[in-house]
Design a protein around this motif. Sequence first.
Motif, PDB file in Angstrom:
ATOM      1  N   GLU A  90      25.618  34.032 -37.689  1.00 37.75           N
ATOM      2  CA  GLU A  90      25.889  32.617 -37.942  1.00 37.75           C
ATOM      3  C   GLU A  90      25.445  31.739 -36.785  1.00 37.75           C
ATOM      4  O   GLU A  90      24.890  30.665 -36.986  1.00 37.75           O
ATOM      5  N   ASN A  91      25.698  32.179 -35.563  1.00 34.40           N
ATOM      6  CA  ASN A  91      25.320  31.425 -34.362  1.00 34.40           C
ATOM      7  C   ASN A  91      24.448  32.312 -33.480  1.00 34.40           C
ATOM      8  O   ASN A  91      24.930  32.909 -32.526  1.00 34.40           O
ATOM      9  N   PRO A  92      23.157  32.379 -33.780  1.00 36.75           N
ATOM     10  CA  PRO A  92      22.308  33.254 -32.956  1.00 36.75           C
ATOM     11  C   PRO A  92      22.156  32.696 -31.542  1.00 36.75           C
ATOM     12  O   PRO A  92      22.094  31.487 -31.336  1.00 36.75           O
ATOM     13  N   PHE A  93      22.096  33.609 -30.576  1.00 39.74           N
ATOM     14  CA  PHE A  93      21.955  33.231 -29.183  1.00 39.74           C
ATOM     15  C   PHE A  93      20.488  32.953 -28.889  1.00 39.74           C
ATOM     16  O   PHE A  93      19.610  33.713 -29.278  1.00 39.74           O
ATOM     17  N   ASP A  94      20.223  31.850 -28.214  1.00 39.82           N
ATOM     18  CA  ASP A  94      18.860  31.530 -27.781  1.00 39.82           C
ATOM     19  C   ASP A  94      18.924  31.118 -26.324  1.00 39.82           C
ATOM     20  O   ASP A  94      19.500  30.091 -25.976  1.00 39.82           O
ATOM     21  N   ILE A  95      18.322  31.926 -25.475  1.00 37.28           N
ATOM     22  CA  ILE A  95      18.364  31.658 -24.036  1.00 37.28           C
ATOM     23  C   ILE A  95      17.587  30.399 -23.670  1.00 37.28           C
ATOM     24  O   ILE A  95      17.849  29.770 -22.648  1.00 37.28           O
ATOM     25  N   MET A  96      16.674  29.988 -24.519  1.00 35.54           N
ATOM     26  CA  MET A  96      15.890  28.789 -24.221  1.00 35.54           C
ATOM     27  C   MET A  96      16.730  27.515 -24.312  1.00 35.54           C
ATOM     28  O   MET A  96      16.311  26.477 -23.831  1.00 35.54           O
ATOM     29  N   ASP A  97      17.904  27.614 -24.936  1.00 33.34           N
ATOM     30  CA  ASP A  97      18.821  26.465 -24.899  1.00 33.34           C
ATOM     31  C   ASP A  97      19.331  26.219 -23.489  1.00 33.34           C
ATOM     32  O   ASP A  97      19.656  25.098 -23.122  1.00 33.34           O
ATOM     33  N   PHE A  98      19.408  27.289 -22.710  1.00 31.55           N
ATOM     34  CA  PHE A  98      19.918  27.190 -21.343  1.00 31.55           C
ATOM     35  C   PHE A  98      18.801  27.184 -20.300  1.00 31.55           C
ATOM     36  O   PHE A  98      18.922  26.540 -19.265  1.00 31.55           O
ATOM     37  N   LEU A  99      17.742  27.928 -20.547  1.00 30.88           N
ATOM     38  CA  LEU A  99      16.664  28.087 -19.564  1.00 30.88           C
ATOM     39  C   LEU A  99      15.324  27.579 -20.073  1.00 30.88           C
ATOM     40  O   LEU A  99      14.290  28.192 -19.830  1.00 30.88           O
ATOM     41  N   GLY A 100      15.330  26.455 -20.752  1.00 27.83           N
ATOM     42  CA  GLY A 100      14.072  25.851 -21.194  1.00 27.83           C
ATOM     43  C   GLY A 100      13.273  25.351 -20.002  1.00 27.83           C
ATOM     44  O   GLY A 100      13.816  25.080 -18.924  1.00 27.83           O
ATOM     45  N   PHE A 101      11.961  25.221 -20.195  1.00 26.57           N
ATOM     46  CA  PHE A 101      11.091  24.830 -19.085  1.00 26.57           C
ATOM     47  C   PHE A 101      11.478  23.469 -18.518  1.00 26.57           C
ATOM     48  O   PHE A 101      11.539  23.284 -17.300  1.00 26.57           O
ATOM     49  N   GLY A 102      11.759  22.527 -19.378  1.00 25.32           N
ATOM     50  CA  GLY A 102      12.127  21.187 -18.906  1.00 25.32           C
ATOM     51  C   GLY A 102      13.419  21.174 -18.123  1.00 25.32           C
ATOM     52  O   GLY A 102      13.534  20.510 -17.083  1.00 25.32           O
ATOM     53  N   ARG A 103      14.384  21.929 -18.594  1.00 22.59           N
ATOM     54  CA  ARG A 103      15.681  21.974 -17.908  1.00 22.59           C
ATOM     55  C   ARG A 103      15.557  22.653 -16.548  1.00 22.59           C
ATOM     56  O   ARG A 103      16.116  22.189 -15.554  1.00 22.59           O
ATOM     57  N   VAL A 104      14.833  23.752 -16.501  1.00 21.84           N
ATOM     58  CA  VAL A 104      14.672  24.478 -15.234  1.00 21.84           C
ATOM     59  C   VAL A 104      13.876  23.644 -14.238  1.00 21.84           C
ATOM     60  O   VAL A 104      14.221  23.569 -13.056  1.00 21.84           O
ATOM     61  N   LEU A 105      12.826  22.989 -14.714  1.00 21.27           N
ATOM     62  CA  LEU A 105      12.006  22.180 -13.813  1.00 21.27           C
ATOM     63  C   LEU A 105      12.768  20.958 -13.302  1.00 21.27           C
ATOM     64  O   LEU A 105      12.671  20.618 -12.118  1.00 21.27           O
ATOM     65  N   SER A 106      13.544  20.316 -14.169  1.00 20.76           N
ATOM     66  CA  SER A 106      14.313  19.155 -13.707  1.00 20.76           C
ATOM     67  C   SER A 106      15.393  19.568 -12.712  1.00 20.76           C
ATOM     68  O   SER A 106      15.641  18.846 -11.733  1.00 20.76           O
TER      69      SER A 106
END
Length: 102
Positions: free
Chosen positions: A45-61
Motif C-alpha cells: 500500500e505504501n511502497p518505500f522510495d528512497i528518492m523521497d529522502f535522497l533526491g538529487f535536488g534535496r541532497v544538493l540543496s
Amino acid sequence: MSFLISVALGIAGVVMVAVLWMILSGMGVFSEVNRLVGTIFNDTENPFDIMDFLGFGRVLSLSIVVGVIDVILLTALSTLGAFLYNICSALVGGLQLTLTDD
C-alpha cells in the motif's frame, strides 16, 4: 585569504557531493536499497522510495546550506586564530630569523 579558501572548499564540497550522488545513482545503489527495503517491509500500500529522502535536488540543496555555514564558520575561526596568534606573538616576541649569505 581565509574567506577565499573557505569558499573554494565549500564549492569543492558541493561538487564532490554531486559527483558522489551521480556515481551512486549510476551504480544502481538507490534502486537496490529500494528493493531491499521493499522485501523487508513487504508493504504494497505504501511502497518505500528512497528518492523521497535522497533526491538529487534535496541532497544538493543540503550540501549548499552546509557549504555556506562552513564558509561562515571557517572564516570566523580563521580570523579569530590570526588575531590570537598576533596577540601571542606581540606578547612573547615571536621568532626572529636572520638569513645571511656565506
